[in-house]
Design an enzyme around this catalytic site. Structure first.
Site, PDB file in Angstrom:
ATOM      1  N   TYR A 299     -26.399   8.838-128.444  1.00  0.00           N
ATOM      2  CA  TYR A 299     -27.470   9.265-127.558  1.00  0.00           C
ATOM      3  C   TYR A 299     -27.825   7.845-126.745  1.00  0.00           C
ATOM      4  CZ  TYR A 299     -28.252  13.399-130.264  1.00  0.00           C
ATOM      5  OH  TYR A 299     -27.924  14.577-130.999  1.00  0.00           O
ATOM      6  N   HIS A 307     -29.210  15.353-124.436  1.00  0.00           N
ATOM      7  CA  HIS A 307     -28.402  15.843-125.419  1.00  0.00           C
ATOM      8  C   HIS A 307     -27.262  14.490-125.694  1.00  0.00           C
ATOM      9  CE1 HIS A 307     -29.223  20.000-126.007  1.00  0.00           C
ATOM     10  NE2 HIS A 307     -29.299  20.024-124.609  1.00  0.00           N
ATOM     11  N   LYS A 354     -19.588  17.345-124.033  1.00  0.00           N
ATOM     12  CA  LYS A 354     -19.584  16.025-124.785  1.00  0.00           C
ATOM     13  C   LYS A 354     -17.912  15.334-124.433  1.00  0.00           C
ATOM     14  CE  LYS A 354     -23.002  17.390-128.122  1.00  0.00           C
ATOM     15  NZ  LYS A 354     -23.951  17.082-127.335  1.00  0.00           N
TER      16      LYS A 354
END
EC number: 4.6.1.16
Length: 400
Positions: A299, A307, A354
């Site tokens: 993060y 996120h 991601k």
């Protein structure tokens, strides 16, 4: 039509105000990225005097948290509520054993017993959002079905009507508001609130730190004191180093009187600590990534802000392949992976937006690292890390 546009704009403005207010609150609560705080001396005379002698006027505020080592779970238990709050709000360290992430079990219990002064936790916010999202999809599907039925009936009569003429309002994400029943769906009953409030609940939750997090807080930041589980006496840095290595040995080797074979460069504690120390020192917040089939998540600031942007797979690489055959440890991802495994984790993380990263931790050869080096953190300089980004090729999205 103008009324619909006005409602849409007002709904967007209201949501933006709420998001901005929540963002400002988080910026204040989670302003410090690490437990240690560096503050300036407010006395101008003292600042001037210290500057003359070449002394920095900066003060170091160290929280000095306390934890107990638990060999069964290979973790450090933080039981003091103040220490738990400090470690979570200053760097997002650890995890509540009765919570999803932030230790909020006591707050959730208090919320279930009393309606006064309610403070929603992250778990309750998530449950509320999921219930609202489910209801929104249901309402939208019903509205679309009703509009289609009206249009088909008009077409059978030889008429063509627009969506506005059907009289059915199709909700949008900007204008839709949940009903009262959905807003309170995640709230428990409060009929016994006045009786139960007389007795404050006992806090049964503790925070668990991984061994890598605990050693980072102890050695790198010097803000955590670890106590022995039996004697409850503070452990020295050398004792912590040895105990953390021994905790990863197989059970049949932990009973041996000599634990010298635990000091190996491929000890799981060492490999994971090298990873955590590397990315923590670069400013990333490192959290467990088992939810997305990876080892860690990175993060930028923390889970409450954004996120995780990167999903990390820790891959240990032996400098000397012979060390793998003689090792008492079975390192994860040390064996060659299959294409099915790669396709699985790549697809999972691409769908949640991601970036999948393979982080290769190079393990020095046992012949190159002496026993005295392994007995202290001096051996950490022997390790190195390389990253490779893995992306899933989607022809429809990547044509441009």
């Amino acid at each position: 039509m103008a009324a619909t546009v006005d409602q849409s704009q007002s709904g967007q403005n209201s949501s933006q105000k709420k998001a901005g207010r929540r963002r400002n609150e988080n910026n204040v609560i989670y302003a410090n990225p690490l437990p240690i705080i560096f503050s300036q001396v407010e006395n101008k005379f003292a600042v001037t005097t210290l500057g003359i002698f070449g002394i920095s006027p900066t003060r170091v505020l160290n929280p000095r948290c306390k934890g107990v080592f638990d060999p069964t779970t290979r973790s450090i238990w933080i039981t003091d509520p103040k220490d738990r709050m400090v470690l979570w709000r200053r760097g997002f360290f650890g995890k509540g054993n009765l919570s999803r992430s932030e230790p909020s079990w006591l707050v959730r219990l208090a919320n279930s017993r009393s309606a006064a002064g309610r403070q929603m936790t992250s778990e309750e916010v998530t449950a509320k959002r999921r219930a609202e999202r489910k209801q929104f999809k249901s309402d939208r599907a019903q509205a679309i079905t009703a509009a289609a039925a009206e249009a088909e009936a008009a077409f059978a009569e030889g008429r063509v009507i627009s969506v506005e003429e059907t009289g059915v309002s199709i909700p949008s994400a900007a204008t839709w508001k949940p009903s009262v029943s959905i807003r309170n769906a995640d709230l428990p009953e409060r009929s016994l609130g006045t009786v139960l409030d007389a007795e404050p609940p006992e806090d049964m939750e503790h925070m668990q730190l991984t061994l890598s997090e605990a050693f980072f807080l102890t050695w790198a930041l010097d803000c955590l004191c670890i106590y022995h589980p039996k004697t409850l006496e503070p452990m020295t840095l050398r004792e912590i180093w040895t105990v953390f290595h021994t905790a990863h040995l197989p059970l049949h080797l932990q009973t041996l009187p000599s634990q010298a074979h635990a000091l190996r460069p491929d000890n799981p504690f060492l490999v994971n600590y090298v990873f955590l120390h590397h990315y923590r020192s670069l400013g990333w917040v490192v959290k467990n990534g088992v939810k997305f089939c990876v080892d860690y998540l990175l993060y930028k600031r923390g889970p409450v802000f954004h996120h995780a942007e990167f999903a990390m797979v820790l891959i240990p690489v032996y400098e000397d392949p012979e060390d793998a055959s003689s090792s008492p440890f079975k390192l994860s991802n040390a064996e060659p992976f299959t294409w099915q495994w790669l396709s699985t984790i790549n697809r999972v993380n691409s769908q949640v937006q991601k970036t999948l990263v393979f982080s290769y931790v190079s393990i020095p050869a046992c012949s190159r690292v002496s026993r005295s080096e392994l007995a202290s953190p001096a051996c950490l300089e022997r390790y190195s890390i390389r990253e490779i980004i893995i992306r899933r090729f989607v022809p429809a999205r990547m044509r441009d």
